[in-house]
Design a protein around this motif. Structure first.
Motif, PDB file in Angstrom:
ATOM      1  N   UNK A 154      27.560  13.377   9.676  1.00 23.32           N
ATOM      2  CA  UNK A 154      28.271  12.768   8.997  1.00 23.32           C
ATOM      3  C   UNK A 154      29.245  12.160   8.892  1.00 23.32           C
ATOM      4  N   UNK A 155      30.210  13.759   7.981  1.00 23.09           N
ATOM      5  CA  UNK A 155      31.332  13.216   7.749  1.00 23.09           C
ATOM      6  C   UNK A 155      32.632  12.295   9.095  1.00 23.09           C
ATOM      7  N   UNK A 156      31.820  12.726  10.117  1.00 26.21           N
ATOM      8  CA  UNK A 156      32.514  11.820  10.769  1.00 26.21           C
ATOM      9  C   UNK A 156      32.957  10.555  10.871  1.00 26.21           C
ATOM     10  N   UNK A 157      32.008  10.000   9.951  1.00 22.65           N
ATOM     11  CA  UNK A 157      31.796   8.838  10.060  1.00 22.65           C
ATOM     12  C   UNK A 157      31.806   7.928  10.922  1.00 22.65           C
ATOM     13  N   UNK A 158      30.141   8.684  12.024  1.00 17.90           N
ATOM     14  CA  UNK A 158      30.247   8.611  13.571  1.00 17.90           C
ATOM     15  C   UNK A 158      29.791   6.951  13.793  1.00 17.90           C
ATOM     16  N   UNK A 159      30.328   6.221  14.431  1.00 20.41           N
ATOM     17  CA  UNK A 159      28.619   4.528  14.954  1.00 20.41           C
ATOM     18  C   UNK A 159      27.765   5.413  15.250  1.00 20.41           C
ATOM     19  N   UNK A 160      27.326   6.355  15.996  1.00 19.74           N
ATOM     20  CA  UNK A 160      25.667   6.851  16.321  1.00 19.74           C
ATOM     21  C   UNK A 160      25.584   7.829  15.802  1.00 19.74           C
ATOM     22  N   UNK A 161      24.643   8.227  15.494  1.00 21.91           N
ATOM     23  CA  UNK A 161      24.023   9.624  15.261  1.00 21.91           C
ATOM     24  C   UNK A 161      22.731  10.504  16.271  1.00 21.91           C
ATOM     25  N   UNK A 162      22.967  10.974  16.646  1.00 17.66           N
ATOM     26  CA  UNK A 162      21.914  11.438  18.262  1.00 17.66           C
ATOM     27  C   UNK A 162      21.222  13.027  17.117  1.00 17.66           C
ATOM     28  N   UNK A 163      20.184  12.594  17.719  1.00 14.21           N
ATOM     29  CA  UNK A 163      19.743  14.166  17.207  1.00 14.21           C
ATOM     30  C   UNK A 163      18.407  14.702  18.188  1.00 14.21           C
ATOM     31  N   UNK A 164      18.775  15.851  19.056  1.00 21.22           N
ATOM     32  CA  UNK A 164      17.773  16.491  20.036  1.00 21.22           C
ATOM     33  C   UNK A 164      16.589  17.243  19.404  1.00 21.22           C
ATOM     34  N   UNK A 165      15.412  17.160  18.771  1.00 22.27           N
ATOM     35  CA  UNK A 165      14.480  17.558  18.642  1.00 22.27           C
ATOM     36  C   UNK A 165      15.196  18.324  17.261  1.00 22.27           C
ATOM     37  N   UNK A 166      15.888  16.879  15.925  1.00 17.18           N
ATOM     38  CA  UNK A 166      16.149  17.939  15.203  1.00 17.18           C
ATOM     39  C   UNK A 166      15.050  18.598  13.881  1.00 17.18           C
ATOM     40  N   UNK A 167      13.934  18.727  14.018  1.00 20.73           N
ATOM     41  CA  UNK A 167      13.387  18.876  13.206  1.00 20.73           C
ATOM     42  C   UNK A 167      12.410  20.257  14.275  1.00 20.73           C
ATOM     43  N   UNK A 168      12.860  20.653  15.484  1.00 24.00           N
ATOM     44  CA  UNK A 168      11.925  21.645  16.318  1.00 24.00           C
ATOM     45  C   UNK A 168      12.217  22.756  16.445  1.00 24.00           C
ATOM     46  N   UNK A 169      12.842  23.366  14.554  1.00 18.34           N
ATOM     47  CA  UNK A 169      12.535  24.718  14.645  1.00 18.34           C
ATOM     48  C   UNK A 169      12.799  24.744  13.110  1.00 18.34           C
ATOM     49  N   UNK A 170      11.853  23.740  12.669  1.00 18.37           N
ATOM     50  CA  UNK A 170      11.750  23.597  11.110  1.00 18.37           C
ATOM     51  C   UNK A 170      10.255  23.248  10.405  1.00 18.37           C
ATOM     52  N   UNK A 171       9.299  24.370   9.223  1.00 12.93           N
ATOM     53  CA  UNK A 171       8.414  24.297   9.326  1.00 12.93           C
ATOM     54  C   UNK A 171       7.641  22.665   8.881  1.00 12.93           C
ATOM     55  N   UNK A 172       6.600  22.252   8.423  1.00  9.64           N
ATOM     56  CA  UNK A 172       5.704  20.725   8.394  1.00  9.64           C
ATOM     57  C   UNK A 172       6.783  20.716   7.599  1.00  9.64           C
ATOM     58  N   UNK A 173       6.530  20.068   6.182  1.00  9.59           N
ATOM     59  CA  UNK A 173       6.950  20.277   4.855  1.00  9.59           C
ATOM     60  C   UNK A 173       8.496  20.007   5.303  1.00  9.59           C
ATOM     61  N   UNK A 174       9.492  20.936   5.686  1.00  7.75           N
ATOM     62  CA  UNK A 174      11.022  20.287   5.846  1.00  7.75           C
ATOM     63  C   UNK A 174      11.122  19.773   6.669  1.00  7.75           C
ATOM     64  N   UNK A 175      10.785  19.993   7.841  1.00 10.15           N
ATOM     65  CA  UNK A 175      11.015  18.965   8.776  1.00 10.15           C
ATOM     66  C   UNK A 175      10.402  17.480   8.342  1.00 10.15           C
ATOM     67  N   UNK A 176       9.715  17.402   7.921  1.00 10.54           N
ATOM     68  CA  UNK A 176       9.467  16.029   7.007  1.00 10.54           C
ATOM     69  C   UNK A 176      10.962  15.351   6.454  1.00 10.54           C
ATOM     70  N   UNK A 177      11.279  16.219   5.725  1.00 10.54           N
ATOM     71  CA  UNK A 177      11.955  16.294   4.779  1.00 10.54           C
ATOM     72  C   UNK A 177      13.806  15.827   5.182  1.00 10.54           C
ATOM     73  N   UNK A 178      13.217  16.554   6.269  1.00  9.02           N
ATOM     74  CA  UNK A 178      14.855  15.955   7.037  1.00  9.02           C
ATOM     75  C   UNK A 178      14.423  15.040   8.023  1.00  9.02           C
ATOM     76  N   UNK A 179      13.314  14.607   8.919  1.00 12.85           N
ATOM     77  CA  UNK A 179      13.284  13.352   9.454  1.00 12.85           C
ATOM     78  C   UNK A 179      13.438  11.531   7.977  1.00 12.85           C
ATOM     79  N   UNK A 180      13.328  12.308   6.757  1.00 19.80           N
ATOM     80  CA  UNK A 180      13.657  11.212   5.099  1.00 19.80           C
ATOM     81  C   UNK A 180      14.925  11.081   5.383  1.00 19.80           C
TER      82      UNK A 180
END
Ligand SMILES: Nc1ncnc2c1ncn2[C@@H]1O[C@H](COP(=O)(O)OP(=O)(O)OP(=O)(O)O)[C@@H](O)[C@H]1O
Length: 234
Positions: A154-180
């Motif tokens: 985000x600090x790059x101030x991009x036009x587009x943020x692309x996320x490939x399985x961003x919660x794939x390595x996280x537990x359920x609750x942590x994954x939810x907080x990242x999606x939020x």
């Protein structure tokens, strides 16, 4: 929604010796500015290939990709490098942080090759790392490390943020907080966000759901009333 991003009849064939592997087969879709989009599909469906091509990390075999009126599929490798550096933020399943740099230094490092970065402290505050920015990755939880990776993108101030399985390595609750965090960032900053997942259950949180199957678009759903991720259970 406007057509901020357009993929028109995109094909990608990988050549493995004598064999042609058709990873993407005539895919077309559009994404509006500020949309939160989920690309979903089974393993091997072609999701990462779509994301890599959209992010300028790979070339398509035929078709056209237009981003903000620019035909990026015709870019030279030099222009594509600029596009990748300046316009795109990437978040991957594994956070890819440098272990001997603090959270803040990891973000600062990435900003050395971009033009109009945001204030690093402000971005780290926004992703919830106000008190953790001087920690090394080993002293951060998985969710916190992914927050650093998101701050770095985000600090790059991009036009587009692309996320490939961003919660794939996280537990359920942590994954939810990242999606939020990703959803809130999209809506607060007006950032266009594309998330790849194989988890069909989370698709109700998106403005648009693009279902990919065997390299083709199986379905596109527009969701005018997204469900907050806090209300989704799986
Ligand atoms: N560099 C490559 N060389 C050859 N074949 C590739 C390459 N990258 C991907 N493929 C093939 O293209 C197809 C689509 O792969 P892709 O990684 O895009 O799928 P995916 O939906 O992201 O899968 P996953 O959810 O397992 O990551 C697969 O058959 C894969 O084996």
């Amino acid at each position: 929604m406007n057509k901020y991003i357009e993929l028109k009849n995109v094909n990608k064939v990988y050549k493995m010796g004598q064999i042609d592997i058709k990873a993407i087969d005539n895919i077309s879709f559009s994404i509006g500015k500020g949309e939160f989009v989920i690309v979903v599909g089974p393993s091997g469906a072609g999701k990462s290939t779509v994301l890599n091509i959209l992010g300028g990390m790979d070339y398509l075999s035929s078709g056209e990709i237009i981003v903000e009126g620019n035909v990026i599929s015709q870019y030279s490798s030099k222009k594509l490098t600029q596009y990748r550096r300046l316009d795109i933020g990437f978040v991957f399943q594994f956070y890819n942080l440098i272990p001997n740099l603090t959270a803040k230094e990891n973000v600062e490092l990435a900003l050395q090759i971009c033009k109009n970065p945001l204030d690093v402290d402000e971005v780290l505050d926004k992703v919830g790392l106000r008190d953790r920015k001087n920690n090394f990755p080993a002293g951060l939880s998985g969710g916190e490390q992914q927050r650093v990776a998101i701050a770095r993108a985000l600090a790059k101030n991009p036009k587009l943020l692309l996320c490939d399985e961003p919660t794939g390595a996280l537990d359920y609750e942590t994954g939810k907080s990242i999606l939020k965090l990703l959803y809130d960032t999209c809506k607060r900053m007006g950032m266009t966000v594309v998330v790849i997942t194989h988890n069909l259950a989370i698709t109700p949180m998106a403005d648009k759901i693009i279902k990919i199957k065997n390299g083709s678009v199986d379905d596109i759903l527009i969701n005018s009333n997204p469900t907050p991720i806090e209300e989704i259970e799986w």
